[in-house]
Design a protein around this motif. Sequence first.
Motif, PDB file in Angstrom:
ATOM      1  N   GLY A 325      11.340   1.458   0.811  1.00 11.77           N
ATOM      2  CA  GLY A 325      10.437   1.620   1.945  1.00 11.77           C
ATOM      3  C   GLY A 325       9.197   0.798   1.714  1.00 11.77           C
ATOM      4  N   TRP A 326       8.193   1.005   2.578  1.00  8.25           N
ATOM      5  CA  TRP A 326       6.969   0.227   2.428  1.00  8.25           C
ATOM      6  C   TRP A 326       5.829   0.863   3.209  1.00  8.25           C
ATOM      7  CZ3 TRP A 326      11.264  -1.382   5.121  1.00  8.25           C
ATOM      8  CH2 TRP A 326      11.138  -1.507   6.501  1.00  8.25           C
ATOM      9  N   ILE A 327       4.621   0.426   2.861  1.00 12.83           N
ATOM     10  CA  ILE A 327       3.409   0.776   3.592  1.00 12.83           C
ATOM     11  C   ILE A 327       2.721  -0.517   3.997  1.00 12.83           C
ATOM     12  CG2 ILE A 327       1.154   1.914   3.511  1.00 12.83           C
ATOM     13  CD1 ILE A 327       2.266   3.661   1.234  1.00 12.83           C
ATOM     14  N   ARG A 328       2.320  -0.598   5.264  1.00 12.46           N
ATOM     15  CA  ARG A 328       1.466  -1.700   5.714  1.00 12.46           C
ATOM     16  C   ARG A 328       0.083  -1.121   5.975  1.00 12.46           C
ATOM     17  NH1 ARG A 328      -1.461  -3.445   9.655  1.00 12.46           N
ATOM     18  NH2 ARG A 328      -1.732  -5.698   9.984  1.00 12.46           N
ATOM     19  N   ALA A 329      -0.928  -1.685   5.346  1.00 16.33           N
ATOM     20  CA  ALA A 329      -2.295  -1.187   5.486  1.00 16.33           C
ATOM     21  C   ALA A 329      -3.250  -2.327   5.162  1.00 16.33           C
ATOM     22  CB  ALA A 329      -2.519   0.011   4.558  1.00 16.33           C
ATOM     23  N   SER A 330      -4.541  -2.034   5.059  1.00 16.85           N
ATOM     24  CA  SER A 330      -5.508  -3.066   4.667  1.00 16.85           C
ATOM     25  C   SER A 330      -5.312  -3.419   3.197  1.00 16.85           C
ATOM     26  CB  SER A 330      -6.937  -2.567   4.901  1.00 16.85           C
ATOM     27  OG  SER A 330      -7.251  -1.534   3.962  1.00 16.85           O
ATOM     28  N   GLU A 331      -5.815  -4.575   2.800  1.00 14.84           N
ATOM     29  CA  GLU A 331      -5.661  -5.001   1.407  1.00 14.84           C
ATOM     30  C   GLU A 331      -6.316  -4.004   0.454  1.00 14.84           C
ATOM     31  OE1 GLU A 331      -6.540  -9.045   0.429  1.00 14.84           O
ATOM     32  OE2 GLU A 331      -5.902  -9.789   2.394  1.00 14.84           O
ATOM     33  N   GLY A 332      -7.470  -3.471   0.831  1.00 15.86           N
ATOM     34  CA  GLY A 332      -8.151  -2.508  -0.028  1.00 15.86           C
ATOM     35  C   GLY A 332      -7.355  -1.227  -0.200  1.00 15.86           C
ATOM     36  N   GLU A 333      -6.785  -0.738   0.898  1.00 11.51           N
ATOM     37  CA  GLU A 333      -5.970   0.478   0.813  1.00 11.51           C
ATOM     38  C   GLU A 333      -4.716   0.241  -0.008  1.00 11.51           C
ATOM     39  OE1 GLU A 333      -7.222   2.411   5.139  1.00 11.51           O
ATOM     40  OE2 GLU A 333      -5.701   0.850   5.008  1.00 11.51           O
ATOM     41  N   ILE A 334      -4.095  -0.929   0.165  1.00 14.33           N
ATOM     42  CA  ILE A 334      -2.893  -1.250  -0.619  1.00 14.33           C
ATOM     43  C   ILE A 334      -3.227  -1.306  -2.105  1.00 14.33           C
ATOM     44  CG2 ILE A 334      -1.193  -3.052  -1.119  1.00 14.33           C
ATOM     45  CD1 ILE A 334      -0.575  -1.421   1.390  1.00 14.33           C
ATOM     46  N   ALA A 335      -4.364  -1.856  -2.455  1.00 18.59           N
ATOM     47  CA  ALA A 335      -4.758  -1.926  -3.871  1.00 18.59           C
ATOM     48  C   ALA A 335      -4.904  -0.528  -4.467  1.00 18.59           C
ATOM     49  CB  ALA A 335      -6.062  -2.704  -4.006  1.00 18.59           C
ATOM     50  N   GLN A 336      -5.491   0.395  -3.713  1.00 17.66           N
ATOM     51  CA  GLN A 336      -5.640   1.769  -4.208  1.00 17.66           C
ATOM     52  C   GLN A 336      -4.284   2.457  -4.316  1.00 17.66           C
ATOM     53  OE1 GLN A 336      -9.159   4.018  -2.462  1.00 17.66           O
ATOM     54  NE2 GLN A 336      -9.082   2.277  -1.055  1.00 17.66           N
ATOM     55  N   LEU A 337      -3.442   2.271  -3.308  1.00 15.71           N
ATOM     56  CA  LEU A 337      -2.114   2.896  -3.321  1.00 15.71           C
ATOM     57  C   LEU A 337      -1.263   2.339  -4.461  1.00 15.71           C
ATOM     58  CD1 LEU A 337      -1.519   2.783   0.530  1.00 15.71           C
ATOM     59  CD2 LEU A 337      -1.636   4.872  -0.831  1.00 15.71           C
ATOM     60  N   ALA A 338      -1.404   1.048  -4.733  1.00 13.02           N
ATOM     61  CA  ALA A 338      -0.616   0.429  -5.799  1.00 13.02           C
ATOM     62  C   ALA A 338      -0.959   1.029  -7.159  1.00 13.02           C
ATOM     63  CB  ALA A 338      -0.854  -1.076  -5.813  1.00 13.02           C
ATOM     64  N   ARG A 339      -2.231   1.378  -7.373  1.00 15.78           N
ATOM     65  CA  ARG A 339      -2.606   1.987  -8.649  1.00 15.78           C
ATOM     66  C   ARG A 339      -1.950   3.359  -8.808  1.00 15.78           C
ATOM     67  NH1 ARG A 339      -7.190  -1.096  -7.801  1.00 15.78           N
ATOM     68  NH2 ARG A 339      -8.619   0.292  -6.840  1.00 15.78           N
ATOM     69  N   ILE A 340      -1.887   4.105  -7.706  1.00 15.06           N
ATOM     70  CA  ILE A 340      -1.232   5.413  -7.771  1.00 15.06           C
ATOM     71  C   ILE A 340       0.262   5.248  -8.044  1.00 15.06           C
ATOM     72  CG2 ILE A 340      -0.709   7.509  -6.475  1.00 15.06           C
ATOM     73  CD1 ILE A 340      -3.259   6.994  -4.848  1.00 15.06           C
ATOM     74  N   LYS A 341       0.887   4.295  -7.368  1.00 21.17           N
ATOM     75  CA  LYS A 341       2.320   4.081  -7.561  1.00 21.17           C
ATOM     76  C   LYS A 341       2.638   3.612  -8.973  1.00 21.17           C
ATOM     77  CE  LYS A 341       6.272   1.374  -5.931  1.00 21.17           C
ATOM     78  NZ  LYS A 341       7.255   2.438  -6.193  1.00 21.17           N
ATOM     79  N   ALA A 342       1.774   2.758  -9.516  1.00 18.13           N
ATOM     80  CA  ALA A 342       2.020   2.254 -10.870  1.00 18.13           C
ATOM     81  C   ALA A 342       2.057   3.388 -11.885  1.00 18.13           C
ATOM     82  CB  ALA A 342       0.951   1.237 -11.249  1.00 18.13           C
ATOM     83  N   ILE A 343       1.220   4.391 -11.683  1.00 15.97           N
ATOM     84  CA  ILE A 343       1.225   5.548 -12.577  1.00 15.97           C
ATOM     85  C   ILE A 343       2.546   6.297 -12.481  1.00 15.97           C
ATOM     86  CG2 ILE A 343       0.156   7.814 -12.991  1.00 15.97           C
ATOM     87  CD1 ILE A 343      -2.477   6.581 -12.036  1.00 15.97           C
ATOM     88  N   GLN A 344       3.123   6.331 -11.282  1.00 16.62           N
ATOM     89  CA  GLN A 344       4.339   7.118 -11.056  1.00 16.62           C
ATOM     90  C   GLN A 344       5.599   6.442 -11.570  1.00 16.62           C
ATOM     91  OE1 GLN A 344       4.579   8.236  -6.925  1.00 16.62           O
ATOM     92  NE2 GLN A 344       2.826   9.614  -7.049  1.00 16.62           N
TER      93      GLN A 344
END
Length: 483
Positions: A325-344
């Motif tokens: 799947g995927w999320i489309r959002a602003s670059e700033g929001e994607i950067a924050q979400l990516a950090r959460i996903k990397a932990i998981q």
Amino acid sequence: MTEPIPWSVDRLVAQLGRWSVSRGPLYLLLAERLRQLIDSGQLPPRAALPPDRVLAGRLAVGRTTVVAAYDRLRQERKLERHQGRGTWVAPAVLAGPWPGALPLANPLFVNYLEPVAGVIPLACTAPHGPPPELTEAFGRAVARLPGQDGGDIGYHPTGHPELRSALAERYTSRGIPTAPEQILVTTGGQQALALLTRLFVAPGDTVLVQGPTYPGALELFRDAAAVLTALPGDDVAAWTTALADRPRLAYLNPTNHNPTGATTSALVRRRLVEVAVAHGVPLVDDEVLAGLSFDGSLPPGLAAFGPALTVGSFSKSVWGGLRTGWIRASEGEIAQLARIKAIQDLGSPVLEQLAAVELLPVLDDVTRRRGAELARRHEVLCAALAESLPSWDFRRADGGQCLWVRLPSGDASAFAQVALRHGVAVLPGAALDAAGGGTDRLRIPFTSPQEEVTDAVERLALAWNAYQRADRPAPASVHAIVV
């Protein structure tokens, strides 16, 4: 003496799952399932069980069935029962390997985790088997895997660059200019919603949802201890007022809505985005079902009208086993979400992402074909219900995978138990409505082959006749399940 822990009837019924589908007396089957929950720790020591009459009403069985099951477990010293004080799990019972773990509150997940042979699984909506294009895409993807000296270690927390670029190009072609940096690849749409919930929602925050809506999203918001406010999807005035109160998040499923199959007009979409932006409310657009319109159309996403968090997935349009799947959002929001996903998980599987890249050029053909097939199965289901269950009421869907059916009388959760004993699992409406409504509703999908759809309706008709004949106690009122 330590006071018993209140345990709601909604929570217990969800935990019981498909308890009644095996052979044998119902009281023994109920006792066995309760014993499993106690032994595993899912029903912890001192959990106070519902009164006999209340549980019997929700399970659509006689009170004597519940009394006999409780008494059997009392004799085994797994339960304590005292007149005037109720029934609870004995304090001496040891918790299982997951003490304190919260059980899933929604029967949707019980159906995924505990499939039963011989039961038609109408509680779940998913394509039956992958299309040939997916098999071919995986074949080409394998050939594209990097060699040992390719320099690719295989970890891509934000997603494989090729898939991010391909998805960005797809949104741009739909009139929503998108850069690859605005895409985060996830392990299915459910993880996408989980990441958004983790980023935006804290305990006590208000989340606006449609009533009814996708139950998987409700479970994520409840798990985050959010306060859910459910609004009719087409009531623009109610949404405008609620958005003005500045909730923390708003979640919509506006295209081929799960469970009603309705699609929100472009005019309403534009207005909702304008109001949300004006009040600074993040707006989630769940587009997982967007490609499954019966007429082949693809309405504009909320992001076409302003800032919105868009969730997409291949699970419904292609195959549930393609967990991309995927999320489309602003670059700033994607950067924050990516950090959460990397932990998981450090990133989703690369081979699946490469297969998705290969699949995207023919995705519109796959979804149009699947939408046409769903339209045919929709007609089969509508005709079968009209013939075998003419008193049941429903609105024909515009697309998607299911009908939202109203029962003429009774309680849908109790009827679902009777249907299960007739070999068909259906999802009662209370599982999809955060406001506690839907007690007279069922979600019935038409994703199965036509013969199975017809067979399921025949079983439902037999179950309905049995439910109407039963001399059952009045069902307890159903409230939203909050974990």
